[in-house]
Design a protein around this motif. Structure first.
Motif, PDB file in Angstrom:
ATOM      1  N   VAL A 206       0.826  -1.211   0.000  1.00 24.19           N
ATOM      2  CA  VAL A 206       0.000   0.000   0.000  1.00 24.19           C
ATOM      3  C   VAL A 206       0.862   1.264   0.000  1.00 24.19           C
ATOM      4  N   LEU A 207       2.120   1.144   0.468  1.00 20.19           N
ATOM      5  CA  LEU A 207       3.036   2.283   0.430  1.00 20.19           C
ATOM      6  C   LEU A 207       3.708   2.436  -0.934  1.00 20.19           C
ATOM      7  N   LEU A 208       3.545   1.413  -1.790  1.00 20.42           N
ATOM      8  CA  LEU A 208       4.203   1.381  -3.106  1.00 20.42           C
ATOM      9  C   LEU A 208       5.718   1.494  -2.961  1.00 20.42           C
ATOM     10  N   LEU A 209       6.237   0.736  -1.972  1.00 20.90           N
ATOM     11  CA  LEU A 209       7.673   0.715  -1.705  1.00 20.90           C
ATOM     12  C   LEU A 209       8.183  -0.725  -1.732  1.00 20.90           C
ATOM     13  N   SER A 210       9.489  -0.862  -1.865  1.00 17.38           N
ATOM     14  CA  SER A 210      10.132  -2.181  -1.791  1.00 17.38           C
ATOM     15  C   SER A 210      11.305  -2.083  -0.823  1.00 17.38           C
ATOM     16  N   HIS A 211      11.749  -3.244  -0.340  1.00 23.04           N
ATOM     17  CA  HIS A 211      12.865  -3.284   0.615  1.00 23.04           C
ATOM     18  C   HIS A 211      13.618  -4.588   0.388  1.00 23.04           C
ATOM     19  N   PRO A 212      14.969  -4.580   0.507  1.00 22.02           N
ATOM     20  CA  PRO A 212      15.732  -5.830   0.308  1.00 22.02           C
ATOM     21  C   PRO A 212      15.242  -6.942   1.230  1.00 22.02           C
ATOM     22  N   HIS A 213      15.065  -8.119   0.667  1.00 23.31           N
ATOM     23  CA  HIS A 213      14.555  -9.258   1.435  1.00 23.31           C
ATOM     24  C   HIS A 213      15.476  -9.607   2.604  1.00 23.31           C
ATOM     25  N   SER A 214      16.793  -9.412   2.421  1.00 24.91           N
ATOM     26  CA  SER A 214      17.752  -9.757   3.478  1.00 24.91           C
ATOM     27  C   SER A 214      17.632  -8.842   4.691  1.00 24.91           C
ATOM     28  N   ARG A 215      16.966  -7.699   4.541  1.00 32.98           N
ATOM     29  CA  ARG A 215      16.830  -6.745   5.643  1.00 32.98           C
ATOM     30  C   ARG A 215      15.423  -6.733   6.251  1.00 32.98           C
ATOM     31  N   ILE A 216      14.589  -7.671   5.870  1.00 39.29           N
ATOM     32  CA  ILE A 216      13.223  -7.740   6.396  1.00 39.29           C
ATOM     33  C   ILE A 216      13.143  -8.822   7.481  1.00 39.29           C
ATOM     34  N   ARG A 217      12.507  -8.487   8.603  1.00 38.69           N
ATOM     35  CA  ARG A 217      12.253  -9.450   9.681  1.00 38.69           C
ATOM     36  C   ARG A 217      10.742  -9.479   9.906  1.00 38.69           C
ATOM     37  N   ASP A 218      10.098 -10.481   9.347  1.00 35.71           N
ATOM     38  CA  ASP A 218       8.638 -10.597   9.396  1.00 35.71           C
ATOM     39  C   ASP A 218       8.245 -11.556  10.512  1.00 35.71           C
ATOM     40  N   THR A 219       7.524 -11.058  11.520  1.00 32.21           N
ATOM     41  CA  THR A 219       7.138 -11.898  12.659  1.00 32.21           C
ATOM     42  C   THR A 219       6.110 -12.962  12.276  1.00 32.21           C
ATOM     43  N   SER A 220       5.451 -12.815  11.137  1.00 34.03           N
ATOM     44  CA  SER A 220       4.483 -13.831  10.708  1.00 34.03           C
ATOM     45  C   SER A 220       5.160 -15.008  10.027  1.00 34.03           C
ATOM     46  N   LYS A 221       6.458 -14.843   9.664  1.00 29.09           N
ATOM     47  CA  LYS A 221       7.177 -15.898   8.941  1.00 29.09           C
ATOM     48  C   LYS A 221       8.313 -16.516   9.747  1.00 29.09           C
ATOM     49  N   TYR A 222       8.558 -16.034  10.938  1.00 27.17           N
ATOM     50  CA  TYR A 222       9.631 -16.575  11.771  1.00 27.17           C
ATOM     51  C   TYR A 222       9.238 -17.980  12.229  1.00 27.17           C
ATOM     52  N   LYS A 223      10.080 -18.954  11.935  1.00 20.79           N
ATOM     53  CA  LYS A 223       9.729 -20.367  12.118  1.00 20.79           C
ATOM     54  C   LYS A 223       9.338 -20.723  13.557  1.00 20.79           C
ATOM     55  N   PRO A 224      10.113 -20.325  14.588  1.00 24.24           N
ATOM     56  CA  PRO A 224       9.687 -20.652  15.959  1.00 24.24           C
ATOM     57  C   PRO A 224       8.314 -20.083  16.326  1.00 24.24           C
ATOM     58  N   PHE A 225       7.949 -18.931  15.755  1.00 25.94           N
ATOM     59  CA  PHE A 225       6.620 -18.373  16.021  1.00 25.94           C
ATOM     60  C   PHE A 225       5.536 -19.202  15.319  1.00 25.94           C
ATOM     61  N   LYS A 226       5.839 -19.670  14.129  1.00 25.67           N
ATOM     62  CA  LYS A 226       4.863 -20.460  13.359  1.00 25.67           C
ATOM     63  C   LYS A 226       4.593 -21.805  14.017  1.00 25.67           C
ATOM     64  N   GLN A 227       5.569 -22.290  14.810  1.00 27.65           N
ATOM     65  CA  GLN A 227       5.392 -23.577  15.479  1.00 27.65           C
ATOM     66  C   GLN A 227       4.446 -23.485  16.682  1.00 27.65           C
ATOM     67  N   LEU A 228       4.148 -22.252  17.122  1.00 33.94           N
ATOM     68  CA  LEU A 228       3.240 -22.079  18.264  1.00 33.94           C
ATOM     69  C   LEU A 228       1.795 -22.327  17.880  1.00 33.94           C
ATOM     70  N   LYS A 229       1.489 -22.206  16.588  1.00 32.60           N
ATOM     71  CA  LYS A 229       0.107 -22.328  16.137  1.00 32.60           C
ATOM     72  C   LYS A 229       0.101 -22.819  14.700  1.00 32.60           C
ATOM     73  N   SER A 230      -0.836 -23.644  14.374  1.00 39.18           N
ATOM     74  CA  SER A 230      -0.927 -24.126  12.989  1.00 39.18           C
ATOM     75  C   SER A 230      -1.320 -22.971  12.082  1.00 39.18           C
ATOM     76  N   GLY A 231      -0.688 -22.893  10.949  1.00 38.74           N
ATOM     77  CA  GLY A 231      -0.954 -21.787  10.033  1.00 38.74           C
ATOM     78  C   GLY A 231      -0.152 -20.558  10.422  1.00 38.74           C
TER      79      GLY A 231
END
Length: 310
Positions: A206-231
């Motif tokens: 929605v901001l019409l911006l991009s950012h290098p993937h190596s510098r992004i930390r997404d809490t919805s994709k962090y593996k230990p967080f994903k193991q707390l709940k299915s999906g």
């Protein structure tokens, strides 16, 4: 043997003086024990406090008064800083009903750290309000200090304000920033920095911006967080599970969500970065069968191999 005037020998006189000394020492010990006994605290009246040294008052904020508010406590409140540091979140009570503390409007900070967190609130556009449009954007640093927060006038007409979730009303956007102005401000804050967020691809879209993937930390994709709940775990679930706070109980707040995402990252930063390095580390690739055969021919039948090459 010489005798004193009283008819007692000098030796006897010395003995008597030693006995007297021991008696004196015993009396001194008794006096010391009495002096060390606890004395009940003296109640200080407001009139007496006026004549006391103010420096001495500021050193002791305890009070023995129980029936009425302490004068020392009233003094302590005046010594407190004008803008005391407040906790970002209020933890849950035993009942679990208490959520985040309602805080005063945040002052912007100039402390731009190497890690920043971003969150956006969106309204609906297009048919049936399905298209996401930027309505508010917030950026915080790693100390959860607000770097930027503004309502934004969308580029397209709004068909659904989604107020029950976004917390955005028509009056908020009347004084909002222009889209280009907000976009440039956010781009400058996140440039060459680690960007934290929850499902942040939607915010960047929605901001019409991009950012290098190596510098992004997404809490919805962090593996230990994903193991707390299915999906895919929601930010609300992670905040309640790991931070012991309740967010998004009603209308969403982009500052609150950005702080929650940053707190989750900072809590697990060392482990997060270690897992990323392990993922990047080069692994031994299996050697192809054809390559193994060529290597064998070179070592065992070098003459035939060179003839084939010719």
């Amino acid at each position: 043997m010489a005798k004193s005037k009283r008819g007692v020998s000098l030796k006897d006189d010395k003995k008597l003086s030693e006995v007297q000394k021991t008696q004196l020492k015993a009396k001194e010990r008794v006096n010391k024990m009495k002096s060390h006994q606890r004395i009940p605290p003296k109640l200080v009246t407001p009139d007496e406090q006026k004549h006391e040294n103010p420096k001495e008052q500021s050193m002791n904020f305890a009070s023995s008064e129980k029936s009425k508010p302490s004068q020392n406590w009233l003094l302590f409140k005046t010594i407190l800083a004008k803008d005391p540091v407040k906790p970002h979140f209020k933890k849950l009570n035993k009942s679990g009903k208490a959520g985040l503390e309602k805080m005063k409007p945040n002052k912007f900070s100039n402390n731009i750290t190497d890690v920043v967190a971003l969150d956006c609130e969106m309204v609906g556009g297009g048919d049936n309000g399905r298209e996401n449009l930027l309505a508010r954007v917030s950026v915080v640093n790693k100390f959860n200090e607000v770097l930027y927060d503004s309502f934004v006038k969308p580029l397209e007409p709004i068909t659904d304000y989604r107020t029950q979730y976004s917390g955005v009303r028509p009056s908020d956007l009347e004084t909002g920033a222009d889209f280009k102005e907000a976009q440039e401000k956010v781009a400058g804050l996140i440039d060459k920095r680690i960007l934290v967020g929850h499902d942040i691809k939607n915010d960047m879209k929605v901001l019409l911006l991009s950012h290098p993937h190596s510098r992004i930390r997404d809490t919805s994709k962090y593996k230990p967080f994903k193991q707390l709940k299915s999906g895919k775990p929601s930010l609300k679930f992670l905040a309640e599970k790991l931070l012991e706070i309740k967010i998004q109980t009603g209308e969403h707040d982009s500052i609150e969500d950005a702080k929650a995402a940053m707190s989750l990252y900072m809590m697990h930063q060392k482990e997060w970065e270690r897992l990323r390095k392990e993922k990047k580390a080069p692994r031994d690739k299996p050697i192809e069968k054809a390559k193994m055969r060529r290597n064998w021919e070179r070592t065992n039948n070098s003459d035939k191999w060179f003839n084939k090459r010719k």
